[in-house]
Design an enzyme around this catalytic site. Structure first.
Site, PDB file in Angstrom:
ATOM      1  N   TYR A 148       0.834  -1.197   0.000  1.00  0.00           N
ATOM      2  CA  TYR A 148       0.000   0.000   0.000  1.00  0.00           C
ATOM      3  C   TYR A 148       0.875   1.255   0.000  1.00  0.00           C
ATOM      4  CZ  TYR A 148      -4.081  -2.906   1.192  1.00  0.00           C
ATOM      5  OH  TYR A 148      -5.087  -3.845   1.183  1.00  0.00           O
TER       6      TYR A 148
ATOM      7  N   PRO B   8     -16.125  -4.198   0.995  1.00  0.00           N
ATOM      8  CA  PRO B   8     -17.504  -4.596   1.297  1.00  0.00           C
ATOM      9  C   PRO B   8     -18.551  -3.674   0.694  1.00  0.00           C
ATOM     10  CG  PRO B   8     -16.519  -3.500   3.189  1.00  0.00           C
ATOM     11  CD  PRO B   8     -15.411  -3.698   2.186  1.00  0.00           C
TER      12      PRO B   8
ATOM     13  N   LEU C 197     -21.579   0.630  -4.107  1.00  0.00           N
ATOM     14  CA  LEU C 197     -22.785   0.423  -3.306  1.00  0.00           C
ATOM     15  C   LEU C 197     -23.169   1.639  -2.470  1.00  0.00           C
ATOM     16  CD1 LEU C 197     -22.165  -3.266  -2.222  1.00  0.00           C
ATOM     17  CD2 LEU C 197     -24.112  -2.446  -3.576  1.00  0.00           C
TER      18      LEU C 197
ATOM     19  N   GLY D  87     -23.878   4.332  -3.775  1.00  0.00           N
ATOM     20  CA  GLY D  87     -24.828   5.032  -4.634  1.00  0.00           C
ATOM     21  C   GLY D  87     -24.268   6.260  -5.304  1.00  0.00           C
ATOM     22  N   LYS D  88     -23.000   6.560  -5.067  1.00  0.00           N
ATOM     23  CA  LYS D  88     -22.429   7.804  -5.602  1.00  0.00           C
ATOM     24  C   LYS D  88     -22.324   7.822  -7.125  1.00  0.00           C
ATOM     25  CE  LYS D  88     -18.420   7.375  -3.505  1.00  0.00           C
ATOM     26  NZ  LYS D  88     -17.032   7.649  -3.062  1.00  0.00           N
TER      27      LYS D  88
END
Length: 314
Positions: free
Chosen positions: A53, A199, A205, A207-208
């Site tokens: 990362y 997740p 998910l 909704g953006k």
């Protein structure tokens, strides 16, 4: 925040984990520090990172934020090695040593082989995990992004030594339920806990993306657009719409609904939320107390159902 056992092991983690993939790159140290404080204040314990990362920068930020401010026993640190596709013994142990130096600790609670390596026998990868525990550099070990057969084989190789395979860290959400075919049954049979990454379906998910791609989103980022793009399709849109409808009916956010659905899956020990900003994290943390009505859960099951064929369904 609820603490859950990881499989049948003695390791316990907060049901929401703090993902750090963007730390040191898209998330600066100030925002990372605010996220960490908010997460710990909410009862979170599980911090997930990786040597890869930000080329180690995420771990350096974590180490700096924890040093002298947070007791080591108050957090559960997980890092991953072999993220460059090299899961050889030398590469994994070198990654682990470098991670420990950046994190400022002599051990991690969970060390995970980040990805399958076709060029290295699984037996060699497992030997590195075994040595990580035997040398005291890791308390528990796991695999990430490995198929069901590899999960079962690794567990069988580690069992005679008493080390055990504790966890599998895999992508799992309403938009990606592929692990339900073989990884979940293997994990349940072997007593291995599931740690779910992405997740929120790589952010979709929330909704953006229902109407457009926000300029400050991952889908608009040069280095993350390809990561999000697979879920900007019609089948995913149907699932996102169902989540949004459920959220409106419950007076909650789509983020909370999507996370609550996942946390209700019995095999999931923790859902790792990787927020870019403190505000995004706050929305995710609000999901910890949401239990979906049975009919809502069933509706989301139906709209997102994974196709299963031979030999999973006989």
């Amino acid at each position: 925040m609820e603490r859950r056992r990881v499989g049948r092991s003695g390791l316990r983690v907060s049901c929401l984990g703090l993902g750090t993939m963007t730390w040191g790159r898209d998330t600066d140290e100030v925002d990372a520090g605010e996220q960490l404080r908010d997460f710990l204040d909410a009862g979170g314990t599980f911090i997930d990172t990786a040597a890869a990362y930000g080329a180690g920068e995420a771990e350096r930020v974590i180490g700096a934020l924890l040093e002298g401010k947070v007791a080591r026993d108050d957090v559960v640190l997980c890092t991953k090695g072999g993220g460059r596709g090299d899961a050889s013994r030398g590469s994994l142990l070198a990654d682990l040593d470098a991670s420990l130096a950046r994190l400022g600790t002599d051990h991690v609670d969970l060390f995970v082989a980040a990805a399958p390596d076709p060029g290295t026998p699984l037996e060699e990868t497992v030997s590195a995990l075994r040595h990580a525990v035997a040398s005291g550099r890791a308390r528990y070990v796991g695999l990430s992004n490995h198929p069901g057969w590899a999960t079962a084989r690794a567990a069988s190789l580690l069992e005679p030594d008493g080390v055990g395979l504790t966890a599998v860290e895999v992508e799992y959400s309403l938009l990606q339920r592929g692990i339900e075919r073989e990884v979940v049954p293997a994990a349940e049979a072997l007593g291995v806990g599931v740690l779910a990454w992405s997740p929120l379906g790589r952010g979709v998910l929330t909704g953006k993306y229902r109407r457009s791609v926000p300029a400050d989103s991952r889908a608009a980022s040069p280095h993350l657009a390809g990561f999000v793009e697979p879920y900007l399709d019609a089948p995913s849109s149907a699932v996102v719409a169902a989540v949004a409808t459920a959220a409106e009916g419950l007076g909650r956010t789509p983020t909370e609904v999507a996370l609550a659905w996942l946390l209700a899956q019995g095999v999931v020990a923790s859902a790792i939320v990787g927020a870019r900003t403190p505000r995004q994290l706050a929305t995710s943390l609000a999901a910890a107390d949401l239990e979906l009505p049975a009919e809502v859960h069933a509706a989301l099951d139906d709209v997102s159902a994974v196709d299963a064929g031979y030999p999973e369904r006989w």
